[in-house]
Design a protein around this motif. Structure first.
Motif, PDB file in Angstrom:
ATOM      1  N   MET A   1       0.843  -1.174   0.000  1.00  0.00           N
ATOM      2  CA  MET A   1       0.000   0.000   0.000  1.00  0.00           C
ATOM      3  C   MET A   1       0.891   1.241   0.000  1.00  0.00           C
ATOM      4  O   MET A   1       1.878   1.316   0.722  1.00  0.00           O
ATOM      5  CB  MET A   1      -0.871  -0.022   1.260  1.00  0.00           C
ATOM      6  CG  MET A   1      -2.084   0.839   1.133  1.00  0.00           C
ATOM      7  SD  MET A   1      -3.154   0.952   2.587  1.00  0.00           S
ATOM      8  CE  MET A   1      -3.587  -0.716   2.946  1.00  0.00           C
ATOM      9  N   SER A   2       0.557   2.209  -0.820  1.00  0.00           N
ATOM     10  CA  SER A   2       1.409   3.386  -0.936  1.00  0.00           C
ATOM     11  C   SER A   2       1.280   4.273   0.300  1.00  0.00           C
ATOM     12  O   SER A   2       0.298   4.215   1.045  1.00  0.00           O
ATOM     13  CB  SER A   2       1.042   4.179  -2.187  1.00  0.00           C
ATOM     14  OG  SER A   2      -0.203   4.798  -2.018  1.00  0.00           O
ATOM     15  N   LYS A   3       2.290   5.102   0.477  1.00  0.00           N
ATOM     16  CA  LYS A   3       2.303   5.998   1.632  1.00  0.00           C
ATOM     17  C   LYS A   3       1.152   6.985   1.580  1.00  0.00           C
ATOM     18  O   LYS A   3       0.572   7.339   2.609  1.00  0.00           O
ATOM     19  CB  LYS A   3       3.624   6.764   1.689  1.00  0.00           C
ATOM     20  CG  LYS A   3       4.792   5.939   2.125  1.00  0.00           C
ATOM     21  CD  LYS A   3       6.022   6.802   2.218  1.00  0.00           C
ATOM     22  CE  LYS A   3       7.220   5.988   2.621  1.00  0.00           C
ATOM     23  NZ  LYS A   3       8.424   6.821   2.726  1.00  0.00           N
ATOM     24  N   THR A   4       0.814   7.441   0.377  1.00  0.00           N
ATOM     25  CA  THR A   4      -0.273   8.412   0.227  1.00  0.00           C
ATOM     26  C   THR A   4      -1.593   7.829   0.703  1.00  0.00           C
ATOM     27  O   THR A   4      -2.359   8.480   1.418  1.00  0.00           O
ATOM     28  CB  THR A   4      -0.393   8.840  -1.244  1.00  0.00           C
ATOM     29  OG1 THR A   4       0.861   9.354  -1.682  1.00  0.00           O
ATOM     30  CG2 THR A   4      -1.470   9.870  -1.438  1.00  0.00           C
ATOM     31  N   LEU A   5      -1.860   6.591   0.322  1.00  0.00           N
ATOM     32  CA  LEU A   5      -3.097   5.932   0.733  1.00  0.00           C
ATOM     33  C   LEU A   5      -3.108   5.699   2.240  1.00  0.00           C
ATOM     34  O   LEU A   5      -4.134   5.903   2.895  1.00  0.00           O
ATOM     35  CB  LEU A   5      -3.260   4.611  -0.013  1.00  0.00           C
ATOM     36  CG  LEU A   5      -4.571   3.877   0.165  1.00  0.00           C
ATOM     37  CD1 LEU A   5      -5.720   4.747  -0.319  1.00  0.00           C
ATOM     38  CD2 LEU A   5      -4.545   2.573  -0.597  1.00  0.00           C
ATOM     39  N   LYS A   6      -1.968   5.305   2.806  1.00  0.00           N
ATOM     40  CA  LYS A   6      -1.890   5.105   4.254  1.00  0.00           C
ATOM     41  C   LYS A   6      -2.142   6.404   5.012  1.00  0.00           C
ATOM     42  O   LYS A   6      -2.874   6.418   6.016  1.00  0.00           O
ATOM     43  CB  LYS A   6      -0.514   4.552   4.638  1.00  0.00           C
ATOM     44  CG  LYS A   6      -0.298   3.121   4.250  1.00  0.00           C
ATOM     45  CD  LYS A   6       1.100   2.674   4.634  1.00  0.00           C
ATOM     46  CE  LYS A   6       1.384   1.283   4.143  1.00  0.00           C
ATOM     47  NZ  LYS A   6       2.766   0.862   4.434  1.00  0.00           N
ATOM     48  N   VAL A   7      -1.559   7.492   4.540  1.00  0.00           N
ATOM     49  CA  VAL A   7      -1.747   8.790   5.195  1.00  0.00           C
ATOM     50  C   VAL A   7      -3.213   9.195   5.133  1.00  0.00           C
ATOM     51  O   VAL A   7      -3.790   9.668   6.123  1.00  0.00           O
ATOM     52  CB  VAL A   7      -0.842   9.864   4.547  1.00  0.00           C
ATOM     53  CG1 VAL A   7      -1.238  11.262   4.974  1.00  0.00           C
ATOM     54  CG2 VAL A   7       0.610   9.602   4.884  1.00  0.00           C
ATOM     55  N   GLY A   8      -3.850   9.006   3.983  1.00  0.00           N
ATOM     56  CA  GLY A   8      -5.260   9.357   3.837  1.00  0.00           C
ATOM     57  C   GLY A   8      -6.156   8.523   4.738  1.00  0.00           C
ATOM     58  O   GLY A   8      -7.083   9.050   5.372  1.00  0.00           O
ATOM     59  N   ILE A   9      -5.895   7.228   4.822  1.00  0.00           N
ATOM     60  CA  ILE A   9      -6.706   6.345   5.668  1.00  0.00           C
ATOM     61  C   ILE A   9      -6.519   6.683   7.140  1.00  0.00           C
ATOM     62  O   ILE A   9      -7.489   6.751   7.906  1.00  0.00           O
ATOM     63  CB  ILE A   9      -6.374   4.866   5.379  1.00  0.00           C
ATOM     64  CG1 ILE A   9      -6.908   4.477   3.993  1.00  0.00           C
ATOM     65  CG2 ILE A   9      -6.957   3.956   6.442  1.00  0.00           C
ATOM     66  CD1 ILE A   9      -6.479   3.103   3.534  1.00  0.00           C
ATOM     67  N   ILE A  10      -5.288   6.910   7.548  1.00  0.00           N
ATOM     68  CA  ILE A  10      -5.016   7.255   8.946  1.00  0.00           C
ATOM     69  C   ILE A  10      -5.679   8.578   9.310  1.00  0.00           C
ATOM     70  O   ILE A  10      -6.275   8.706  10.378  1.00  0.00           O
ATOM     71  CB  ILE A  10      -3.497   7.277   9.219  1.00  0.00           C
ATOM     72  CG1 ILE A  10      -2.943   5.849   9.175  1.00  0.00           C
ATOM     73  CG2 ILE A  10      -3.183   7.940  10.550  1.00  0.00           C
ATOM     74  CD1 ILE A  10      -1.439   5.764   9.202  1.00  0.00           C
ATOM     75  N   ALA A  11      -5.611   9.561   8.408  1.00  0.00           N
ATOM     76  CA  ALA A  11      -6.258  10.859   8.681  1.00  0.00           C
ATOM     77  C   ALA A  11      -7.769  10.695   8.790  1.00  0.00           C
ATOM     78  O   ALA A  11      -8.398  11.288   9.668  1.00  0.00           O
ATOM     79  CB  ALA A  11      -5.906  11.860   7.583  1.00  0.00           C
ATOM     80  N   ALA A  12      -8.366   9.884   7.914  1.00  0.00           N
ATOM     81  CA  ALA A  12      -9.818   9.668   7.967  1.00  0.00           C
ATOM     82  C   ALA A  12     -10.215   8.985   9.274  1.00  0.00           C
ATOM     83  O   ALA A  12     -11.219   9.356   9.895  1.00  0.00           O
ATOM     84  CB  ALA A  12     -10.265   8.838   6.770  1.00  0.00           C
ATOM     85  N   ILE A  13      -9.439   8.019   9.706  1.00  0.00           N
ATOM     86  CA  ILE A  13      -9.742   7.315  10.957  1.00  0.00           C
ATOM     87  C   ILE A  13      -9.606   8.255  12.150  1.00  0.00           C
ATOM     88  O   ILE A  13     -10.439   8.242  13.064  1.00  0.00           O
ATOM     89  CB  ILE A  13      -8.831   6.076  11.108  1.00  0.00           C
ATOM     90  CG1 ILE A  13      -9.241   5.011  10.091  1.00  0.00           C
ATOM     91  CG2 ILE A  13      -8.893   5.512  12.516  1.00  0.00           C
ATOM     92  CD1 ILE A  13      -8.294   3.836  10.003  1.00  0.00           C
ATOM     93  N   ILE A  14      -8.575   9.097  12.143  1.00  0.00           N
ATOM     94  CA  ILE A  14      -8.379  10.034  13.246  1.00  0.00           C
ATOM     95  C   ILE A  14      -9.517  11.042  13.311  1.00  0.00           C
ATOM     96  O   ILE A  14     -10.049  11.331  14.394  1.00  0.00           O
ATOM     97  CB  ILE A  14      -7.009  10.743  13.129  1.00  0.00           C
ATOM     98  CG1 ILE A  14      -5.890   9.750  13.444  1.00  0.00           C
ATOM     99  CG2 ILE A  14      -6.930  11.963  14.040  1.00  0.00           C
ATOM    100  CD1 ILE A  14      -4.505  10.285  13.186  1.00  0.00           C
ATOM    101  N   VAL A  15      -9.935  11.582  12.166  1.00  0.00           N
ATOM    102  CA  VAL A  15     -11.042  12.545  12.142  1.00  0.00           C
ATOM    103  C   VAL A  15     -12.328  11.879  12.611  1.00  0.00           C
ATOM    104  O   VAL A  15     -13.094  12.449  13.404  1.00  0.00           O
ATOM    105  CB  VAL A  15     -11.208  13.153  10.734  1.00  0.00           C
ATOM    106  CG1 VAL A  15     -12.514  13.916  10.600  1.00  0.00           C
ATOM    107  CG2 VAL A  15     -10.041  14.054  10.409  1.00  0.00           C
TER     108      VAL A  15
END
Length: 109
Positions: A1-15
Motif C-alpha cells: 500500500m502506498s504511503k499516500t493511501l496510508k496517510v489518507g486512511i489514517i487521517a480519515a480514521i483520526i477525524v
C-alpha cells in the motif's frame, strides 16, 4: 500500500474517532444539564420544572444530533478530510521528488 493511501486512511480514521469522541462527550454534558433541571428525576422536564433556562435547554434538545446520527454523518466528513490529506501528501512527495532530481544549469557556468 502506498504511503499516500496510508496517510489518507489514517487521517480519515483520526477525524472519525475524534468526531465520535466529541459527540459522546457533548452528549454526556448535555444529559448532565438536562438532569440539573429535572428536579424530580423522572427524565422529563415537567410543568413544575419550567424556567427560562430549562425552556432553552428543551429547545436545544429538539435540534440536537445524537451519537447515533454521528456514526453516519461523520463518514463523509472523515473521507473528505482523508482525501485532502492524502492529496497533500501526494503533492509534497512530488515536490520533493522534483527538487531532488532537478537539473541545476547554474553549475555549468
Amino acid at each position: 500500500m502506498s504511503k499516500t493511501l496510508k496517510v489518507g486512511i489514517i487521517a480519515a480514521i483520526i477525524v472519525y474517532a475524534c468526531g465520535l469522541l466529541y459527540t459522546y462527550y457533548d452528549n454526556i454534558k448535555f444529559e448532565e444539564r438536562v438532569a440539573f433541571y429535572d428536579i424530580d428525576k423522572n427524565g422529563l422536564i415537567d410543568n413544575e420544572e419550567i424556567t427560562k433556562n430549562s425552556v432553552a435547554t428543551v429547545r436545544q434538545m429538539a435540534k440536537r444530533k445524537t451519537t447515533k446520527q454521528a456514526f453516519i454523518m461523520l463518514i463523509p466528513v472523515s473521507l473528505i478530510f482523508g482525501l485532502f490529506t492524502g492529496g497533500a501528501s501526494y503533492l509534497f512527495r512530488k515536490i520533493k521528488y522534483i527538487n531532488d532530481n532537478e537539473i541545476d544549469y547554474r553549475k555549468r557556468q
